[in-house]
Design a protein around this motif. Structure first.
Motif, short mmCIF file in Angstrom:
data_model
loop_
_atom_site.label_atom_id
_atom_site.label_comp_id
_atom_site.label_asym_id
_atom_site.label_seq_id
_atom_site.Cartn_x
_atom_site.Cartn_y
_atom_site.Cartn_z
N VAL A 125 -33.95 4.47 -33.95
CA VAL A 125 -35.04 4.43 -34.50
C VAL A 125 -34.38 3.55 -35.28
O VAL A 125 -35.24 2.82 -36.11
N ALA A 126 -33.72 3.27 -36.36
CA ALA A 126 -32.99 3.01 -37.46
C ALA A 126 -31.44 2.60 -37.76
O ALA A 126 -31.00 4.19 -36.94
N GLU A 127 -30.86 2.20 -37.58
CA GLU A 127 -29.52 2.02 -38.40
C GLU A 127 -29.58 0.92 -39.69
O GLU A 127 -29.92 0.24 -40.07
N ILE A 128 -28.71 1.88 -40.90
CA ILE A 128 -28.54 1.27 -42.34
C ILE A 128 -27.64 1.46 -43.53
O ILE A 128 -26.64 2.14 -43.18
N TYR A 129 -27.08 0.60 -42.63
CA TYR A 129 -25.65 0.41 -44.26
C TYR A 129 -25.55 -0.28 -44.63
O TYR A 129 -26.63 -1.56 -44.73
N ARG A 130 -24.36 -0.03 -45.46
CA ARG A 130 -24.23 -0.25 -47.02
C ARG A 130 -23.58 -0.66 -47.28
O ARG A 130 -22.43 0.42 -47.27
N VAL A 144 -18.07 -0.80 -35.52
CA VAL A 144 -17.22 0.23 -34.72
C VAL A 144 -19.07 1.41 -35.08
O VAL A 144 -19.46 1.49 -33.88
N LEU A 145 -19.16 1.57 -35.78
CA LEU A 145 -21.05 1.86 -35.88
C LEU A 145 -21.53 1.99 -35.09
O LEU A 145 -22.53 2.67 -34.38
N ARG A 146 -22.16 0.83 -34.97
CA ARG A 146 -23.22 -0.14 -33.91
C ARG A 146 -22.82 0.04 -32.68
O ARG A 146 -23.56 -0.24 -31.58
N LEU A 147 -21.81 -0.35 -32.30
CA LEU A 147 -21.39 0.15 -30.77
C LEU A 147 -21.14 1.72 -31.38
O LEU A 147 -22.29 2.03 -29.80
N ARG A 171 -23.59 3.99 -27.68
CA ARG A 171 -22.99 5.08 -26.81
C ARG A 171 -23.45 6.02 -26.78
O ARG A 171 -23.88 7.17 -25.78
N MET A 172 -23.70 6.55 -28.12
CA MET A 172 -24.56 7.56 -28.09
C MET A 172 -26.22 8.17 -27.78
O MET A 172 -26.33 9.04 -27.05
#
Length: 242
Positions: free
Chosen positions: A164-169, A147-150, A154-155
């Motif tokens: 410029v960065a998405e960091i998920y753990r 959901v966050l990747r989508l 949209r944002m």
């Protein structure tokens, strides 16, 4: 370069989200950026009333008198804005959602059509910061961030900017677990490097993105061990509470 992180965790400094944001900002500062870490749980932010008074005049001022006027000033002055959140019900936290809702005055109420033929609001002009998303969740797999990747896509479209960065753990509770301190410090070093890279290169490289997606503890038995440990924790807690 000015980077402002808006941390939406209700646990503020005690959160796994802060472990990630703190490392990212350390790396960005080492690369020469001016950084600021804002804990939304410490701010007074009322829910948006949906009255559209902020859109009813060119000044774009909200009728609510709380901390958002100051926070919008910090948001607008940033070159890069970090949205940081634990994963709640597959989505951002309520603290971060209310903050994003209250960014409405930065937009323009008119309609225009984007390059894909979809209706969108324009901006009010001026500088629009670039975005970073940082999040962790209690589940161990990286698949829970769908959901966050989508949402980031949209944002970026809605705000006329880019992430410029998405960091998920996944496995977020380990970030504050003393028994995992060595693994967490290795992960923090990687997140620090990501912060440096965003400042020096403007975005994450493919190699860095791939490394950030790797398990916190690379062991074939980790998933089962983690699930069993979480279940045991709750069983013990329930037993103590009768």
């Amino acid at each position: 370069m000015k980077i402002v992180a808006f941390n939406g965790s209700p646990r503020a400094e005690e959160s796994g989200t802060h472990v990630m944001v703190d490392a990212f900002l350390e790396g960005a500062a080492q690369a020469g950026a001016e950084v600021e870490n804002v804990f939304l749980a410490r701010k007074k932010i009322e829910h948006c009333l949906g009255c559209f008074q902020c859109w009813a005049s060119p000044a774009g001022r909200c009728v609510l008198k709380d901390d958002m006027e100051d926070l919008i000033g910090r948001y607008s002055a940033a070159d890069i804005v970090v949205f940081a959140t634990p994963l709640h019900n597959d989505n951002i936290s309520s603290h971060l959602k209310v903050f994003i809702d209250r960014l409405l005055p930065t937009g323009d109420p008119h309609f225009e059509v984007d390059e894909g033929g979809e209706t969108v609001h324009p901006t009010r002009g001026g500088k629009v910061p670039k975005f970073v998303m940082i999040s962790n969740c209690g589940f161990p797999e990286q698949s829970h961030f769908q959901v966050l990747r989508l949402l980031t896509k949209r944002m970026a479209r809605n705000y006329k900017t880019e992430f410029v960065a998405e960091i998920y753990r996944g496995g977020g509770p380990w970030l504050t677990e003393p028994a995992a301190a060595e693994a967490v410090e290795g992960y923090r070093e990687l997140v620090r490097a990501a912060g440096e890279e965003v400042v020096t290169a403007g975005r994450l490289s493919e190699e860095t993105r791939e490394r950030l997606e790797q398990p916190l503890i690379p062991s074939p038995d980790f998933l089962d061990f983690y699930r069993q440990g979480v279940n045991q924790y709750w069983d013990d807690l329930w037993a103590r509470k009768g």
